[in-house]
Design a protein around this motif. Structure first.
Motif, PDB file in Angstrom:
ATOM      1  N   PHE A   1      -3.566   7.696   6.779  1.00 22.68           N
ATOM      2  CA  PHE A   1      -3.283   6.509   5.974  1.00 22.68           C
ATOM      3  C   PHE A   1      -2.527   5.472   6.798  1.00 22.68           C
ATOM      4  O   PHE A   1      -2.885   4.285   6.811  1.00 22.68           O
ATOM      5  CB  PHE A   1      -2.460   6.917   4.742  1.00 22.68           C
TER       6      PHE A   1
ATOM      7  N   TRP B   1      -6.389  -1.531  10.759  1.00 29.24           N
ATOM      8  CA  TRP B   1      -6.556  -2.748   9.953  1.00 29.24           C
ATOM      9  C   TRP B   1      -5.399  -3.727  10.091  1.00 29.24           C
ATOM     10  O   TRP B   1      -5.320  -4.697   9.352  1.00 29.24           O
ATOM     11  CB  TRP B   1      -6.741  -2.372   8.473  1.00 29.24           C
TER      12      TRP B   1
ATOM     13  N   SER C   1      -9.307   1.049  -0.626  1.00 33.61           N
ATOM     14  CA  SER C   1      -9.430  -0.279  -0.013  1.00 33.61           C
ATOM     15  C   SER C   1     -10.721  -0.986  -0.396  1.00 33.61           C
ATOM     16  O   SER C   1     -10.813  -2.210  -0.295  1.00 33.61           O
ATOM     17  CB  SER C   1      -9.332  -0.169   1.512  1.00 33.61           C
TER      18      SER C   1
ATOM     19  N   ARG D   1     -12.764   8.298  11.025  1.00 35.38           N
ATOM     20  CA  ARG D   1     -13.315   8.275   9.667  1.00 35.38           C
ATOM     21  C   ARG D   1     -14.341   9.392   9.481  1.00 35.38           C
ATOM     22  O   ARG D   1     -14.354  10.076   8.438  1.00 35.38           O
ATOM     23  CB  ARG D   1     -13.953   6.909   9.396  1.00 35.38           C
TER      24      ARG D   1
ATOM     25  N   GLN E   1      -4.829   4.084   9.650  1.00 39.77           N
ATOM     26  CA  GLN E   1      -5.889   3.204   9.176  1.00 39.77           C
ATOM     27  C   GLN E   1      -5.335   1.846   8.735  1.00 39.77           C
ATOM     28  O   GLN E   1      -5.874   0.799   9.093  1.00 39.77           O
ATOM     29  CB  GLN E   1      -6.652   3.856   8.030  1.00 39.77           C
ATOM     30  N   ILE E   2      -4.266   1.858   7.959  1.00 42.69           N
ATOM     31  CA  ILE E   2      -3.704   0.615   7.432  1.00 42.69           C
ATOM     32  C   ILE E   2      -2.964  -0.164   8.515  1.00 42.69           C
ATOM     33  O   ILE E   2      -3.229  -1.356   8.723  1.00 42.69           O
ATOM     34  CB  ILE E   2      -2.738   0.885   6.253  1.00 42.69           C
TER      35      ILE E   2
ATOM     36  N   SER F   1      -6.978   8.583   1.916  1.00 41.45           N
ATOM     37  CA  SER F   1      -8.179   8.456   2.745  1.00 41.45           C
ATOM     38  C   SER F   1      -8.626   7.010   2.852  1.00 41.45           C
ATOM     39  O   SER F   1      -9.607   6.695   3.513  1.00 41.45           O
ATOM     40  CB  SER F   1      -9.313   9.303   2.164  1.00 41.45           C
ATOM     41  N   CYS F   2      -7.900   6.133   2.157  1.00 41.43           N
ATOM     42  CA  CYS F   2      -8.134   4.678   2.166  1.00 41.43           C
ATOM     43  C   CYS F   2      -9.423   4.263   1.469  1.00 41.43           C
ATOM     44  O   CYS F   2      -9.899   3.140   1.672  1.00 41.43           O
ATOM     45  CB  CYS F   2      -8.104   4.122   3.598  1.00 41.43           C
TER      46      CYS F   2
ATOM     47  N   TYR G   1       0.828  -1.210   0.000  1.00 47.41           N
ATOM     48  CA  TYR G   1       0.000   0.000   0.000  1.00 47.41           C
ATOM     49  C   TYR G   1       0.862   1.259   0.000  1.00 47.41           C
ATOM     50  O   TYR G   1       0.478   2.279  -0.593  1.00 47.41           O
ATOM     51  CB  TYR G   1      -0.955  -0.035   1.186  1.00 47.41           C
TER      52      TYR G   1
END
Length: 376
Positions: free
Chosen positions: A354, A362, A148, A259, A357-358, A144-145, A4
């Protein structure tokens, strides 16, 4: 998250190249408004990396479930009766398209590739046509993902991206063809039907009576949270989301605050500076502000209803317009010196989001590709 990060770097580099080679065009001859528009080749190259890795994945989030689904489907339409009476009755269009494709190939990678190409190109086209800063829009899609969705939730995103590509129909107020397309796409993901009533909210000037009524509905939902949540469960009892709600009821606490903040920034800026931009508004920006407002409202409702699995997925039909809105706002609100500072702040904050979130939320969003012999 190595894959990513590579994708993000690629998008930044080719987004910059797209901007450097862009040309000035007139986007509103009546008001003599000029904006930059990029070369189609660089626009395609920017999105190619996302399409590439989405196409060749073997395991990311719900990918395994889709692969199992593909393998379980027959390769003849005459054999789908049983499936249409089962869980697939909620998405007959998706089933039929998959079975038709499987008639020619049993390789799920071809299936993923077709869906990834359609989804990626359909997101790229409106940005290519309408964004005042394509490079920033592409960066926002990655950082902002929202990218995905092409790796997790591809069926719904396929619908969302196609509808996003139909933005021109909304701008020209072509409701009938727009509604027909939405109804057809609802056979792939039934949640698309929300776009028919929302059409009448998002068309028109920003902050009009219809959008104010929508804000009022959000406030009422907040005030009567328990009753609203109960009503919501009754409404979706027989829809695509019913099973998901039941499975995640105990653990789902709604869309994350992070988010909500990230996706609400553009519409908050548009509201705070509404007097500064009111004479510069174009039809696409009017639409984008309204779409952004709806997305933020749905995110808020998904939080108070503790329904990130169900309602938290609906805003994707509307939040894609933030990719067009935010770059335009930065260019049309601030002077050159302020603009550079805002871009710097935006870059730092979105890169931070980013990573969070990743890597954190996640847990790396592990990527596996058997074809590429990659496992991260």
């Amino acid at each position: 998250m190595t894959i990513y990060v590579f994708m993000l770097i690629w998008v930044i580099i080719f987004g910059l190249l797209a901007n450097v080679t862009s040309k000035t065009v007139c986007v509103d001859s009546e008001n003599m408004i000029y904006e930059q528009r990029v070369n189609l080749f660089f626009a395609l190259m920017t999105f190619s990396v996302i399409i590439f890795f989405a196409s060749l994945r073997s395991s990311v989030a719900d990918t395994g479930a889709y692969i199992s689904m593909f393998k379980s489907y027959p390769n003849d339409l005459s054999q789908i009766d049983g499936l249409l009476n089962g869980v697939a009755k909620r998405y007959p269009g998706f089933l039929v398209l998959t079975v038709i494709l499987k008639k020619f190939t049993s390789d799920y990678t071809v299936w993923f590739t077709i869906i990834a190409v359609i989804s990626g190109i359909c997101v790229m086209i409106p940005l290519y046509k309408y964004s005042s800063d394509f490079g920033v829009s592409a960066f926002l899609f990655m950082a902002s993902c929202q990218f995905s969705w092409m790796f997790n939730g591809m069926r719904q995103f396929l619908v969302a991206s196609i509808i996003f590509a139909c933005t021109g129909l909304v701008l020209r107020r072509k409701f009938i063809p727009y509604a027909i397309i939405v109804c057809i796409l609802s056979t792939i993901h039934i949640s698309a039907l929300i776009l028919i009533p929302m059409y009448f909210i998002v068309t028109g000037e920003p902050w009009n009576k219809r959008t104010m009524l929508f804000i009022g509905a959000i406030i009422l939902a907040i005030l009567f949270t328990s009753k609203f949540t109960g009503m919501l469960e009754e409404v979706v009892e027989n829809t695509d989301y019913a099973t998901s709600m039941e499975e995640f009821k105990e653990t789902d606490d709604g869309t994350s605050i992070m988010r909500i903040i990230v996706e609400s920034v553009p519409v908050i800026i548009a509201f705070l500076y509404r007097n500064r931009i009111k004479d510069k508004l174009t039809p696409i920006i009017n639409l984008s502000i309204n779409m952004s407002l709806v997305a933020s409202g749905l995110y808020v409702i998904s939080k108070i209803a503790r329904s990130g699995i169900m309602l938290g997925r609906l805003p994707i039909y509307f939040s894609l317009y933030n990719l067009i809105l935010l770059p335009w706002l930065i260019k049309n609100i601030f002077n050159k010196e302020e603009e550079r500072l805002i871009y710097y702040i935006m870059f730092v904050l979105y890169i931070t989001y980013f990573y969070y979130q990743i890597a954190v939320a996640w847990d790396g969003l592990g990527y596996v590709s058997k074809i590429l012999n990659l496992k991260y």
